[in-house]
Scaffold this active site. Structure first.
Site, PDB file in Angstrom:
ATOM      1  N   HIS A 182       0.863  -1.174   0.000  1.00 14.99           N
ATOM      2  CA  HIS A 182       0.000   0.000   0.000  1.00 14.99           C
ATOM      3  C   HIS A 182       0.903   1.227   0.000  1.00 14.99           C
ATOM      4  O   HIS A 182       2.058   1.151   0.426  1.00 14.99           O
ATOM      5  CB  HIS A 182      -0.871  -0.027   1.267  1.00 14.99           C
ATOM      6  CG  HIS A 182      -1.989   0.950   1.257  1.00 14.99           C
ATOM      7  ND1 HIS A 182      -1.819   2.272   1.580  1.00 14.99           N
ATOM      8  CD2 HIS A 182      -3.304   0.793   0.958  1.00 14.99           C
ATOM      9  CE1 HIS A 182      -2.972   2.901   1.494  1.00 14.99           C
ATOM     10  NE2 HIS A 182      -3.894   2.027   1.110  1.00 14.99           N
ATOM     11  N   TYR A 183       0.392   2.353  -0.449  1.00 16.71           N
ATOM     12  CA  TYR A 183       1.236   3.561  -0.483  1.00 16.71           C
ATOM     13  C   TYR A 183       1.517   4.125   0.900  1.00 16.71           C
ATOM     14  O   TYR A 183       2.428   4.929   1.081  1.00 16.71           O
ATOM     15  CB  TYR A 183       0.615   4.642  -1.378  1.00 16.71           C
ATOM     16  CG  TYR A 183      -0.695   5.204  -0.875  1.00 16.71           C
ATOM     17  CD1 TYR A 183      -0.728   6.277   0.017  1.00 16.71           C
ATOM     18  CD2 TYR A 183      -1.906   4.663  -1.298  1.00 16.71           C
ATOM     19  CE1 TYR A 183      -1.925   6.790   0.479  1.00 16.71           C
ATOM     20  CE2 TYR A 183      -3.106   5.176  -0.844  1.00 16.71           C
ATOM     21  CZ  TYR A 183      -3.114   6.236   0.039  1.00 16.71           C
ATOM     22  OH  TYR A 183      -4.301   6.735   0.496  1.00 16.71           O
ATOM     23  N   ARG A 184       0.774   3.708   1.910  1.00 18.15           N
ATOM     24  CA  ARG A 184       0.999   4.216   3.264  1.00 18.15           C
ATOM     25  C   ARG A 184       2.113   3.447   3.963  1.00 18.15           C
ATOM     26  O   ARG A 184       2.421   2.312   3.616  1.00 18.15           O
ATOM     27  CB  ARG A 184      -0.283   4.106   4.083  1.00 18.15           C
ATOM     28  CG  ARG A 184      -1.337   5.075   3.615  1.00 18.15           C
ATOM     29  CD  ARG A 184      -2.536   5.075   4.530  1.00 18.15           C
ATOM     30  NE  ARG A 184      -3.448   6.124   4.130  1.00 18.15           N
ATOM     31  CZ  ARG A 184      -4.760   6.004   4.137  1.00 18.15           C
ATOM     32  NH1 ARG A 184      -5.325   4.879   4.531  1.00 18.15           N
ATOM     33  NH2 ARG A 184      -5.517   7.014   3.767  1.00 18.15           N
TER      34      ARG A 184
END
Length: 193
Positions: free
Chosen positions: A128-130
């Site tokens: 995920h980008y987080r």
């Protein structure tokens, strides 16, 4: 518990230095926890083959630290390049978490992500980008409640798997002594995006 979008993937890299433009990955390790930080599985711990030139370019701290831990010799003996280590790591993670479900978890994880983007882009894109960065809580605890830091110490072996285990333990410590979460099922305890 097995495959779940709620599982968290923890990662640590050891590198020849801090600059992804000139330094290289020499070790990668991963582990998977459930959402409550219980370790479900430890992934492969992989030394990544690098050139003698890359190893010789390490500064004194990296040469000493990775020499004393035995990592430099493991790197020299390794048959895995970055692409092979990336593929083996992805094969492990795909058994536990769907693609782009887990944030990248660890300590100062943005630094690891910079190296993945450069040298293992398929693995970096799988997350995920987080980020779930434990060092953020350490910085906040140091500023707001420094006594919280007294209750936890790390060995800081700079061996990737041991460093990840310590990151999980550190987040458990902050959850218990800094975040002070309400009991499960209490008002306002729902997940937010």
């Amino acid at each position: 518990m097995g495959f779940s979008e709620h599982n968290l993937v923890w990662l640590d890299l050891e590198m020849t230095g801090l600059d992804p433009d000139t330094d290289r990955i020499i070790e990668i390790a991963t582990l998977v926890t459930d959402s409550q930080l219980n370790i479900l599985a430890e992934g492969p711990v992989l030394a990544v083959r690098q050139s003698e030139q890359a190893l010789a370019a390490m500064d004194e701290w990296n040469t000493r630290t990775h020499g004393e831990s035995g990592l430099i010799e493991r790197v020299r003996a390794s048959h895995l390049d970055e692409a092979a280590a990336e593929a083996e790591t992805l094969a492990f993670l795909r058994r536990w978490v769907p693609e782009r479900a887990s944030p990248m978890c660890g300590n100062s994880i943005c630094q690891d992500r910079r190296f993945l983007y450069r040298y293992m882009p398929r693995l970096e894109a799988w997350f995920h980008y987080r980020n779930l960065d434990v060092s953020t809580l350490k910085l906040l605890a140091n500023r707001w409640h420094p006594e919280v830091l007294q209750g936890f110490s790390k060995k800081a072996t700079h061996q990737a798997l041991e460093d990840i285990r310590e990151s999980v333990a550190e987040l458990r410590h902050y959850r218990a002594h800094f975040l002070r979460l309400p009991a499960a099922g209490a008002e306002g305890g729902g997940a937010a995006d």
